[in-house]
Design a protein around this motif. Structure first.
Motif, PDB file in Angstrom:
ATOM      1  N   ARG A   1      14.937 -94.392  41.606  1.00  0.00           N
ATOM      2  CA  ARG A   1      14.731 -93.210  40.409  1.00  0.00           C
ATOM      3  C   ARG A   1      14.210 -91.540  40.618  1.00  0.00           C
ATOM      4  O   ARG A   1      14.744 -90.751  40.095  1.00  0.00           O
ATOM      5  CB  ARG A   1      14.053 -93.807  38.762  1.00  0.00           C
ATOM      6  CG  ARG A   1      14.234 -94.565  38.410  1.00  0.00           C
ATOM      7  CD  ARG A   1      13.728 -95.312  37.453  1.00  0.00           C
ATOM      8  NE  ARG A   1      14.133 -94.329  35.936  1.00  0.00           N
ATOM      9  CZ  ARG A   1      13.566 -94.738  34.734  1.00  0.00           C
ATOM     10  NH1 ARG A   1      13.275 -95.809  34.230  1.00  0.00           N
ATOM     11  NH2 ARG A   1      14.318 -93.496  33.804  1.00  0.00           N
ATOM     12  N   THR A   2      13.135 -91.376  41.946  1.00  0.00           N
ATOM     13  CA  THR A   2      13.152 -90.243  41.832  1.00  0.00           C
ATOM     14  C   THR A   2      14.194 -89.325  42.529  1.00  0.00           C
ATOM     15  O   THR A   2      13.914 -88.200  42.167  1.00  0.00           O
ATOM     16  CB  THR A   2      11.995 -90.872  42.665  1.00  0.00           C
ATOM     17  OG1 THR A   2      10.101 -91.222  41.880  1.00  0.00           O
ATOM     18  CG2 THR A   2      11.162 -89.159  42.910  1.00  0.00           C
ATOM     19  N   PRO A   3      14.437 -90.003  43.746  1.00  0.00           N
ATOM     20  CA  PRO A   3      15.781 -89.136  43.833  1.00  0.00           C
ATOM     21  C   PRO A   3      16.730 -88.431  42.460  1.00  0.00           C
ATOM     22  O   PRO A   3      16.991 -87.613  42.997  1.00  0.00           O
ATOM     23  CB  PRO A   3      16.079 -89.701  44.570  1.00  0.00           C
ATOM     24  CG  PRO A   3      15.150 -90.489  45.566  1.00  0.00           C
ATOM     25  CD  PRO A   3      14.050 -90.702  43.743  1.00  0.00           C
ATOM     26  N   GLN A   4      17.062 -89.177  41.835  1.00  0.00           N
ATOM     27  CA  GLN A   4      18.286 -89.538  41.349  1.00  0.00           C
ATOM     28  C   GLN A   4      17.450 -88.296  40.289  1.00  0.00           C
ATOM     29  O   GLN A   4      18.972 -87.088  39.325  1.00  0.00           O
ATOM     30  CB  GLN A   4      18.371 -90.380  40.431  1.00  0.00           C
ATOM     31  CG  GLN A   4      19.159 -91.832  41.109  1.00  0.00           C
ATOM     32  CD  GLN A   4      19.556 -92.718  39.743  1.00  0.00           C
ATOM     33  OE1 GLN A   4      18.917 -93.332  39.115  1.00  0.00           O
ATOM     34  NE2 GLN A   4      20.463 -93.618  40.663  1.00  0.00           N
ATOM     35  N   LEU A   5      16.385 -88.339  39.565  1.00  0.00           N
ATOM     36  CA  LEU A   5      15.878 -87.408  38.703  1.00  0.00           C
ATOM     37  C   LEU A   5      15.540 -85.965  39.729  1.00  0.00           C
ATOM     38  O   LEU A   5      15.903 -84.829  38.534  1.00  0.00           O
ATOM     39  CB  LEU A   5      14.206 -87.659  38.239  1.00  0.00           C
ATOM     40  CG  LEU A   5      14.368 -89.061  36.833  1.00  0.00           C
ATOM     41  CD1 LEU A   5      12.947 -89.083  37.164  1.00  0.00           C
ATOM     42  CD2 LEU A   5      15.311 -88.476  35.590  1.00  0.00           C
TER      43      LEU A   5
ATOM     44  N   ALA B   1      18.898 -86.165  48.945  1.00  0.00           N
ATOM     45  CA  ALA B   1      19.995 -84.999  48.812  1.00  0.00           C
ATOM     46  C   ALA B   1      20.850 -85.968  48.981  1.00  0.00           C
ATOM     47  O   ALA B   1      22.281 -85.821  48.217  1.00  0.00           O
ATOM     48  CB  ALA B   1      19.894 -84.755  50.666  1.00  0.00           C
ATOM     49  N   ALA B   2      21.174 -86.813  49.445  1.00  0.00           N
ATOM     50  CA  ALA B   2      22.594 -88.405  48.673  1.00  0.00           C
ATOM     51  C   ALA B   2      22.837 -88.415  47.369  1.00  0.00           C
ATOM     52  O   ALA B   2      23.376 -88.416  46.945  1.00  0.00           O
ATOM     53  CB  ALA B   2      21.893 -89.887  49.325  1.00  0.00           C
ATOM     54  N   ALA B   3      21.734 -88.720  46.420  1.00  0.00           N
ATOM     55  CA  ALA B   3      21.671 -87.972  45.224  1.00  0.00           C
ATOM     56  C   ALA B   3      22.470 -87.581  44.524  1.00  0.00           C
ATOM     57  O   ALA B   3      22.885 -87.781  43.850  1.00  0.00           O
ATOM     58  CB  ALA B   3      20.451 -88.626  44.287  1.00  0.00           C
ATOM     59  N   ALA B   4      21.744 -85.783  45.550  1.00  0.00           N
ATOM     60  CA  ALA B   4      22.696 -84.482  45.005  1.00  0.00           C
ATOM     61  C   ALA B   4      24.305 -85.009  44.964  1.00  0.00           C
ATOM     62  O   ALA B   4      24.432 -84.275  43.685  1.00  0.00           O
ATOM     63  CB  ALA B   4      21.053 -83.642  45.433  1.00  0.00           C
TER      64      ALA B   4
END
Length: 311
Positions: free
Chosen positions: A184-188, A214-217
């Motif tokens: 959730r942290t990378p997604q947010l 970076a992957a979530a972005a």
């Protein structure tokens, strides 16, 4: 490499002491002054004279500095209603002429919530609320002047809000998100962050988390390069071994431990460590955690003998 001074006033500091550090930060040429947002001391210190409120402090500093950026690592989502927080931060941005960076996290320190009667939901609900708050705060700031903002979430509801005041920075102040959560942290961060910060992490841990962000972005078609990579590390620099040991003792830490986990050593040693950390992680911004707020010579030493070698 941007160098920012990062303080922990809940350990015991008055506004006047923070003002002296902020003015030294500005005069010495550092990029920014940041503070934590906590209401209770940690560890074996008294915390006297007691906590200072982060955004009241930054409002005062906004009028008593002229160049440095000002912000929090990080404001807890549990402390303030998001609409009220949006107003406060926008006002401090106005008071500073557009120098605020908004560090924002879900909240975690249970003891301070208990001590001051602040609810701390369980982790899942806390992150649900945090996600809604990010949407709500950025939505209020980004609503064009003259239009209204509505929000209907599970935990928050706004109707026909004028979405005022507006921050000076448009469309909004930079948002800083951090932490080591794997999903959730990378997604947010991918959705909302202008900067992602890893506090007190070794290079391998930091790199892994930066790669998750970076992957979530990329998953939402955002360029990862738009998100600044930063770290925070405790500072203990001395001209010789005796000065290093004195500064370590002043903050209740052992030199060997600080050498492993922080920026500790002579200026030359610290320059080398920062260079290696930057090479391994890709950071372009570093928060120097200063724990002895009476030792202004510490900041001046780093400004004179470390900072010039990093750019």
């Amino acid at each position: 490499m941007d160098l920012r001074i990062f303080t922990e006033p809940q350990q015991g500091a008055t506004y006047d002491e923070l003002l002296r550090v902020a003015r030294t930060t500005e005069d010495a040429g550092f990029d920014a002054f940041f503070r934590s947002d906590h209401y209770l001391h940690m560890g074996a210190v008294s915390g006297l004279p007691g906590p200072t409120d982060a955004w009241i402090t930054l409002a005062g500093l906004a009028r008593e500095t002229s160049r440095i950026r000002l912000g929090t690592l990080v404001t807890a989502a549990t402390f303030r209603h998001p609409a009220v927080l949006a107003i406060s931060v926008a006002q401090v941005d106005q008071m500073s002429g557009g120098r605020v960076d908004f560090g924002f996290g879900a909240g975690w320190f249970a003891d301070e919530h208990t001590a001051y009667g602040i609810p701390l939901p369980e982790v899942r609900e806390r992150f649900d609320r945090y996600a809604e708050q990010l949407e709500l705060i950025t939505g209020l700031w980004e609503t064009p002047a003259g239009e209204t903002f509505d929000y209907l979430g599970k935990h928050y509801e706004l109707a026909n809000s004028p979405a005022l005041p507006k921050p000076v920075q448009q469309p909004r102040p930079p948002v800083i998100i951090g932490g080591t959560g794997k999903k959730r942290t990378p997604q947010l961060a991918a959705r909302f962050a202008d900067e992602f910060n890893l506090p007190f992490a070794d290079p391998a841990t930091a790199t892994t988390q930066f790669d998750r962000v970076a992957a979530a972005a990329r998953a939402i078609d955002r360029d990862p390069a738009e998100i600044t990579r930063s770290a925070a590390l405790v500072l203990c620099v001395g001209r010789d071994d005796a000065e290093i040991a004195r500064r370590a003792a002043a903050i209740g830490r052992e030199v060997d431990e600080l050498r492993r986990n922080g920026l500790t050593g002579t200026p030359a040693e610290v320059i080398d460590k920062i260079g290696r950390y930057r090479e391994q992680t890709g950071i372009t911004r570093l928060y120097l955690q200063v724990l002895d707020l009476t030792d202004l010579d510490h900041l001046e030493l780093v400004a004179a003998q470390v900072a010039p070698h990093l750019n």
